[in-house]
Design a protein around this motif. Structure first.
Motif, mmCIF file in Angstrom:
data_model
loop_
_atom_site.group_PDB
_atom_site.id
_atom_site.type_symbol
_atom_site.label_atom_id
_atom_site.label_comp_id
_atom_site.label_asym_id
_atom_site.label_seq_id
_atom_site.Cartn_x
_atom_site.Cartn_y
_atom_site.Cartn_z
ATOM 1 N N ALA A 138 0.717 -1.415 0.077
ATOM 2 C CA ALA A 138 0.055 -0.101 0.114
ATOM 3 C C ALA A 138 0.647 1.150 0.013
ATOM 4 O O ALA A 138 1.803 1.282 0.989
ATOM 5 C CB ALA A 138 -0.864 0.099 1.230
ATOM 6 N N GLY A 139 0.677 2.007 -0.804
ATOM 7 C CA GLY A 139 1.367 3.609 -1.005
ATOM 8 C C GLY A 139 0.621 4.523 -0.743
ATOM 9 O O GLY A 139 -0.761 4.683 -0.862
ATOM 10 N N PHE A 140 1.136 5.524 0.089
ATOM 11 C CA PHE A 140 0.455 6.743 0.261
ATOM 12 C C PHE A 140 0.268 7.999 -0.591
ATOM 13 O O PHE A 140 -0.119 9.014 -0.268
ATOM 14 C CB PHE A 140 0.760 7.243 1.681
ATOM 15 N N HIS A 141 0.725 7.627 -1.756
ATOM 16 C CA HIS A 141 0.789 8.500 -2.906
ATOM 17 C C HIS A 141 1.178 7.755 -4.078
ATOM 18 O O HIS A 141 1.592 6.397 -4.135
ATOM 19 C CB HIS A 141 1.777 9.775 -2.577
ATOM 20 N N THR A 142 1.100 8.514 -5.271
ATOM 21 C CA THR A 142 1.579 7.661 -6.441
ATOM 22 C C THR A 142 2.961 7.845 -7.008
ATOM 23 O O THR A 142 3.310 7.279 -8.137
ATOM 24 C CB THR A 142 0.541 8.152 -7.782
ATOM 25 N N TYR A 143 3.739 8.593 -6.003
ATOM 26 C CA TYR A 143 5.092 8.716 -6.284
ATOM 27 C C TYR A 143 5.870 7.658 -6.515
ATOM 28 O O TYR A 143 5.845 6.606 -5.487
ATOM 29 C CB TYR A 143 5.728 9.544 -5.287
ATOM 30 N N HIS A 183 5.724 21.107 5.103
ATOM 31 C CA HIS A 183 6.641 20.292 4.188
ATOM 32 C C HIS A 183 6.090 19.641 2.820
ATOM 33 O O HIS A 183 6.685 19.342 1.846
ATOM 34 C CB HIS A 183 7.714 19.354 4.534
ATOM 35 N N GLY A 184 4.770 19.259 2.743
ATOM 36 C CA GLY A 184 4.028 18.563 2.052
ATOM 37 C C GLY A 184 4.152 17.120 2.004
ATOM 38 O O GLY A 184 4.021 16.286 0.955
ATOM 39 N N GLY A 185 4.117 16.573 3.220
ATOM 40 C CA GLY A 185 4.084 15.371 3.389
ATOM 41 C C GLY A 185 2.673 14.845 3.064
ATOM 42 O O GLY A 185 1.647 15.530 3.264
ATOM 43 N N ALA A 186 2.448 13.506 2.795
ATOM 44 C CA ALA A 186 0.950 13.316 2.469
ATOM 45 C C ALA A 186 0.235 13.366 3.656
ATOM 46 O O ALA A 186 -1.270 13.859 3.484
ATOM 47 C CB ALA A 186 0.986 11.711 2.077
ATOM 48 N N GLY A 187 0.453 12.791 5.096
ATOM 49 C CA GLY A 187 -0.353 13.021 6.238
ATOM 50 C C GLY A 187 -0.621 14.669 6.590
ATOM 51 O O GLY A 187 -1.873 15.049 6.682
ATOM 52 N N GLN A 190 -3.400 26.192 2.747
ATOM 53 C CA GLN A 190 -1.916 25.732 3.004
ATOM 54 C C GLN A 190 -1.023 26.354 1.994
ATOM 55 O O GLN A 190 -1.312 26.682 0.964
ATOM 56 C CB GLN A 190 -1.964 24.170 3.273
ATOM 57 N N VAL A 191 0.269 26.277 2.587
ATOM 58 C CA VAL A 191 1.471 26.646 1.655
ATOM 59 C C VAL A 191 2.504 25.416 2.001
ATOM 60 O O VAL A 191 2.888 25.159 2.947
ATOM 61 C CB VAL A 191 2.105 28.025 2.255
ATOM 62 N N VAL A 192 2.825 24.748 0.621
ATOM 63 C CA VAL A 192 3.707 23.653 0.793
ATOM 64 C C VAL A 192 5.171 24.188 0.351
ATOM 65 O O VAL A 192 5.217 24.595 -0.572
ATOM 66 C CB VAL A 192 3.167 22.832 -0.191
ATOM 67 N N VAL A 193 5.953 23.944 1.200
ATOM 68 C CA VAL A 193 7.402 24.268 1.042
ATOM 69 C C VAL A 193 8.039 22.719 0.775
ATOM 70 O O VAL A 193 8.693 22.248 1.759
ATOM 71 C CB VAL A 193 8.040 24.967 2.124
ATOM 72 N N PRO A 194 8.231 22.271 -0.345
ATOM 73 C CA PRO A 194 8.530 20.984 -0.416
ATOM 74 C C PRO A 194 10.187 20.771 -0.420
ATOM 75 O O PRO A 194 10.953 21.683 -0.661
ATOM 76 C CB PRO A 194 8.287 20.457 -1.886
ATOM 77 N N HIS A 195 10.550 19.449 -0.157
ATOM 78 C CA HIS A 195 11.939 19.127 0.008
ATOM 79 C C HIS A 195 12.390 18.062 -0.696
ATOM 80 O O HIS A 195 13.200 18.134 -1.712
ATOM 81 C CB HIS A 195 12.233 18.913 1.497
ATOM 82 N N ILE A 196 11.591 16.965 -0.736
ATOM 83 C CA ILE A 196 12.095 15.617 -1.311
ATOM 84 C C ILE A 196 10.864 14.689 -1.887
ATOM 85 O O ILE A 196 9.843 15.166 -1.224
ATOM 86 C CB ILE A 196 12.963 14.716 -0.549
ATOM 87 N N ALA A 197 11.166 13.735 -2.478
ATOM 88 C CA ALA A 197 10.144 12.750 -2.776
ATOM 89 C C ALA A 197 8.855 13.086 -3.385
ATOM 90 O O ALA A 197 8.887 13.965 -4.222
ATOM 91 C CB ALA A 197 10.178 11.705 -1.611
ATOM 92 N N GLN A 200 6.870 15.258 -1.877
ATOM 93 C CA GLN A 200 6.477 16.761 -1.595
ATOM 94 C C GLN A 200 5.835 17.446 -2.782
ATOM 95 O O GLN A 200 5.018 18.189 -2.448
ATOM 96 C CB GLN A 200 7.164 17.007 -0.515
ATOM 97 N N PRO A 201 6.804 17.668 -3.802
ATOM 98 C CA PRO A 201 6.484 18.525 -5.097
ATOM 99 C C PRO A 201 5.163 18.129 -5.501
ATOM 100 O O PRO A 201 4.382 19.035 -5.829
ATOM 101 C CB PRO A 201 7.618 18.272 -5.901
ATOM 102 N N TYR A 202 4.732 16.707 -5.432
ATOM 103 C CA TYR A 202 3.443 16.632 -5.898
ATOM 104 C C TYR A 202 2.297 17.088 -5.140
ATOM 105 O O TYR A 202 1.340 17.664 -5.443
ATOM 106 C CB TYR A 202 3.396 15.009 -6.189
ATOM 107 N N TRP A 203 2.686 16.840 -3.873
ATOM 108 C CA TRP A 203 1.403 17.505 -2.936
ATOM 109 C C TRP A 203 1.170 18.920 -3.155
ATOM 110 O O TRP A 203 0.052 19.655 -2.953
ATOM 111 C CB TRP A 203 1.731 16.933 -1.601
#
Length: 399
Positions: free
Chosen positions: A123-128, A313-317, A329-336, A338-341
Motif C-alpha cells: 500500500a502506498g500513500f501517494h503515486t510517487y 513540508h508537503g508530506g502526505a499526512g 496551506q502553503v507547501v514548501v517541498p523538500h524531497i520525494a 512533496q512537490p506533487y502535494w
C-alpha cells in the motif's frame, strides 16, 4: 485473523498504520506492527493497543542529522533494511494470515509472505514511484537518467535499474538462503499485481489509464485524534485572530538553518500571529515577542481547524490533515512526493506551493498572500467537505 503491518519512514508513514490497526482491532483481528524503534512511534501504536516490534534503526537517527543522507548512506541503509525485514518480519509473520507493507520501498516484505504462504499487500500513500506512461520517475540514489532521455518507457526502465542497484543483491541473497528463486525486477516485485493507494481520491486522484498498474484506492488511513489542545495553546488561539501554523515535521536535515526566522518574518508581514512547531529540527523563535508560540507534538486535527493557514513540508499526512481541517496551506517541498502535494494543493485552489529553493521572507510571504485570500479559504472549506475519512475502514474490510 492475524495481520502483520510494516513500514519504514517518518510519522506520516507510521500513523496510517496505527489507523488501520485501530480499525482491524475493532473488527476482532489480532494486529502486529513492525516499524523503526522511535519512541514516538511506539507511543502512537500503544495508543491503539498495539505493541511495536522494532525493526532497523530509528528514523530520527537517519534523517535528523546535520546533513541529508548521502547516496552511500542510502545504499548502506537499503542493505540493512532488507536484512532487518527478513529477520524481524520473518519472526513476526509466523501464524499470520496477511502481511501489509508500506513506506520506504519494502524490499523483503513480500518475500517473507511468500516464505510462509500468506497473502501480501503493498500500500502506498501517494503515486510517487508508481510506473505510469503519463509521468516521469522521481529522483532516486544511483545512476541518473541521461539529460536528453525523453522516452517515458526508458525512463521507468532506468528507474527500475536504480531500485535493483539499491536492493537486488541483498534481496536475492536472502531469498536464496530460504530456498526462494531470485527476483529480476525488485520494484515491480514489491508493488505486486494489484497495489493499494491509501490516499484520498480528491487530493490524490487515480483514474483508469492514468497508471498502468491495477490500483485499488482505499482512501487515506486517518487516525481520529480526540486529545485536547494544551491550555497555553488554547489561550493563545483565543487571544486574537486565527494564526498561521508553521512546521516541517521530520525534515530536519533538509530544513534551512534560518527557516524559523524566515517563516516568522513572512507571517508577520501579513500581520498574523504564529504557531511554530518544533518538529525534528527543533525550531525556535528568534525573539520573545508575544505573537509566536512554540508547540511540540499536539493534536493537529484540532489545531488546524483553528488557524488561518498551515505552512508545511508537503508530506502526505500533513497535506491530508490540513485539507480535512479546511485550512489553506502553503507547501514548501523538500524531497520525494512533496512537490506533487504542493502542485496538487495549488491545482485545487486550496493554497500555494513554494518552489524547491530555500524560502526567503519575500518568497514565503508571496505564497502566504495566496493562501490568506478569502477565496482560498472558501475553497479550502469546500474541499474539506469532500475528503473521505473512511479509508482505514475500507482497507480493514478488504483485508
Amino acid at each position: 485473523m492475524r495481520v502483520l503491518l510494516t513500514s519504514v519512514g517518518s510519522r506520516g508513514d507510521i500513523q496510517p498504520l496505527a489507523a488501520l490497526a485501530h480499525r482491524l482491532r475493532e473488527g476482532g483481528a489480532e494486529v502486529r506492527v513492525c516499524a523503526p524503534p522511535d519512541e514516538e512511534f511506539a507511543d502512537l501504536l500503544a495508543g491503539v493497543g498495539v505493541t511495536l516490534t522494532p525493526m532497523g534503526p530509528t528514523v530520527r537517527s537517519v534523517v535528523a542529522g546535520d546533513r541529508p543522507p548521502t547516496a552511500e548512506d542510502a545504499f548502506r541503509f537499503a542493505r540493512e533494511l532488507v536484512a532487518a525485514r527478513f529477520d524481524v518480519l520473518g519472526a513476526a509473520a509466523r501464524g499470520c494470515d496477511v502481511l501489509v507493507a508500506t513506506g520506504l520501498m519494502p524490499a523483503g516484505a513480500r518475500d517473507v509472505a511468500e516464505r510462509f504462504g500468506i497473502r501480501y499487500v503493498y500500500a502506498g500513500f501517494h503515486t510517487y514511484g508508481l510506473p505510469s506512461r503519463h509521468t516521469v520517475p522521481g529522483a532516486r540514489p544511483g545512476k541518473p537518467s541521461p539529460d536528453d532521455e525523453t522516452d517515458n518507457r526508458r525512463l521507468w526502465e532506468q528507474d527500475a535499474q536504480r531500485v535493483n542497484a539499491l536492493y537486488r543483491e541483498a534481496l536475492n541473497t536472502h531469498r536464496l538462503a530460504i530456498g526462494l528463486s531470485p527476483v529480476e525486477n525488485v520494484r515491480d516485485h514489491v508493488f505486486g499485481d494489484r497495489p493499494w493507494l491509501a490516499a484520498d481520491p480528491v487530493l490524490c486522484p487515480w483514474r483508469p489509464g492514468v497508471t498502468d498498474l491495477d490500483l485499488v484506492q482505499t482512501g487515506a488511513w486517518i487516525l481520529p485524534d480526540a486529545r485536547p489542545l494544551p491550555d497555553e495553546l488554547e489561550a493563545f488561539l483565543d487571544a486574537g485572530e486565527p494564526p498561521v501554523h508553521v512546521g516541517f515535521g521530520s525534515m530536519a536535515a533538509y530544513t534551512p538553518a534560518d527557516i524559523a526566522e524566515v517563516a516568522i518574518g513572512a507571517v508577520r508581514a501579513h500581520g498574523r500571529r504564529v504557531v511554530l512547531s518544533r518538529g525534528w529540527a527543533g525550531l525556535l523563535p528568534t525573539d520573545d515577542a508575544g505573537d509566536c508560540i512554540v508547540v511540540g507534538e499536539v493534536n493537529q486535527q484540532a489545531l488546524f481547524r483553528r488557524v488561518a493557514a498551515v505552512v508545511h513540508h508537503g508530506g502526505a499526512g500533513t497535506t491530508t490533515t490540513t485539507a480535512l481541517a479546511g485550512a489553506a496551506q502553503v507547501v514548501v517541498p523538500h524531497i520525494a512526493d512533496q512537490p506533487y502535494w504542493g502542485a496538487r494543493v495549488a491545482e485545487l485552489g486550496i493554497g500555494a506551493a513554494h518552489d524547491m529553493s530555500a524560502p526567503t521572507v519575500e518568497s514565503l510571504a508571496a505564497a502566504l498572500e495566496i493562501a490568506l485570500r478569502p477565496g482560498t479559504a472558501a475553497r479550502a472549506a469546500t474541499v474539506a467537505g469532500s475528503i473521505r475519512t473512511d479509508g482505514a475502514a475500507v482497507a480493514a474490510g478488504l483485508l
